[in-house]
Write a protein that holds these residues in place. Structure first.
Motif, mmCIF file in Angstrom:
data_model
loop_
_atom_site.group_PDB
_atom_site.id
_atom_site.type_symbol
_atom_site.label_atom_id
_atom_site.label_comp_id
_atom_site.label_asym_id
_atom_site.label_seq_id
_atom_site.Cartn_x
_atom_site.Cartn_y
_atom_site.Cartn_z
ATOM 1 N N TYR A 134 87.891 6.652 76.793
ATOM 2 C CA TYR A 134 86.824 7.064 77.709
ATOM 3 C C TYR A 134 85.849 8.069 77.091
ATOM 4 O O TYR A 134 85.002 8.620 77.804
ATOM 5 C CB TYR A 134 87.431 7.684 78.969
ATOM 6 N N THR A 165 82.048 8.202 77.905
ATOM 7 C CA THR A 165 81.504 8.716 79.161
ATOM 8 C C THR A 165 80.955 10.135 79.012
ATOM 9 O O THR A 165 80.127 10.567 79.810
ATOM 10 C CB THR A 165 82.567 8.727 80.272
ATOM 11 N N TRP A 178 88.121 12.551 81.955
ATOM 12 C CA TRP A 178 87.903 11.308 82.688
ATOM 13 C C TRP A 178 89.005 10.303 82.329
ATOM 14 O O TRP A 178 89.298 10.066 81.173
ATOM 15 C CB TRP A 178 86.543 10.723 82.339
#
Length: 289
Positions: free
Chosen positions: A223, A226, A231
């Motif tokens: 992740y 992002t 997250w």
């Protein structure tokens, strides 16, 4: 509520063991995510191997990036997997949002939604045995009309596709954000005069205490695009995970997928036991009311 297991992507050679153990532990399904420009197994090929390694557990993509594929080829691949697994396959699809994935196959990001709309309609045509465009494409799926389709996404256009093309909604949003998305899907389903209600499949990232650090590192890597610290952090505390399972059951999910990022399959049985505790909490809560 059924419990599925999302399989880790870092060591494809271990996935048959994961699938066999998930089946023995009572999980309803195993699922694989999809990326192109990432070090992960291609999900349809991997799930085909897992179909041969198991006998009853369902196989699911969550989600396959449909616009990256050619429609006729995808229809044939899916029908083959559904046929050879005895109708155990569920096609979860989404448009994706990574520019690098789409650039690798020359699909403009701005076209991916329109491409998937066309594809979803054409898949059903092909699976029905009708010509596409001039001749049928086999094999015929084991599931009449083709396997169930679930659509994942967050944008209004993605939610609208569920009532138009699919059998259910894949909700990857945290529970505190999911209610509005699900209500929108249900309202559009009713407005389209679809019978019953859309199937609701939710997902969370999970780990055992023993694998928490490895799972956290793997999820953080996945992740990283992002730019959001933390997250996708897996839930690893058993009490918190059981409570979360109970909360999704109360929310009305038909199935909850526990996604794993640490690659050791010894966590399968522990996660199954923790999920069972969460479901028991839900049952006891209903009895108390």
């Amino acid at each position: 509520m059924k419990i599925g297991l999302g399989l880790p992507i870092s060591d494809p050679a271990r996935l048959p063991e994961w699938a066999r153990r998930a089946e023995a532990a009572g999980f309803a399904s195993v699922a694989l995510l999809d990326r192109l420009t990432y070090d992960n197994p291609e999900p349809l090929i991997a799930l085909s191997v897992l179909a041969g390694a198991t006998t009853s557990i369902r196989l699911q993509t969550e989600v396959l990036l449909a616009p990256l594929r050619a429609t006729a080829v995808l229809a044939k691949q899916v029908a083959t997997l559904d046929r050879m697994s005895g109708g155990r396959f569920t096609l979860g699809v989404g448009i994706g949002g990574r520019a690098d994935d789409h650039a690798a196959v020359g699909v403009p990001l701005r076209r991916r939604g329109a491409l998937m709309d066309e594809m979803l309609a054409d898949l059903r045509t092909i699976w029905s045995g009708a010509p596409y465009p001039q001749t049928p494409i086999g094999p015929t799926p084991a599931t009449p009309g083709g396997p169930p389709i679930l659509i994942g996404g967050f944008a209004p256009q993605a939610l609208a596709r569920v009532a138009r093309f699919a059998d259910g909604f894949l909700c990857a949003a945290p529970l505190q954000w999911a209610g509005g998305l699900v209500r929108t899907v249900q309202d559009q389903w009713a407005a389209a005069d679809r019978p019953g209600r859309p199937r609701l499949v939710c997902q969370i990232n999970a780990a055992t205490p023993a694998t928490a650090d490895r799972a956290q590192a793997a999820a953080a890597s996945y992740y990283a695009f992002t730019g959001r610290e933390g997250w996708g952090a897996p839930i690893s505390a058993p009490t918190q995970l059981a409570d979360t399972v109970a909360a999704y059951a109360a929310f009305g999910a038909d199935e909850l997928i526990l996604y794993c990022y640490a690659d050791h399959p010894d966590q399968v049985e522990t996660l199954a036991n923790t999920a069972s505790e969460g479901l028991s909490q839900r049952v006891m809560g209903e009895s108390a009311n």
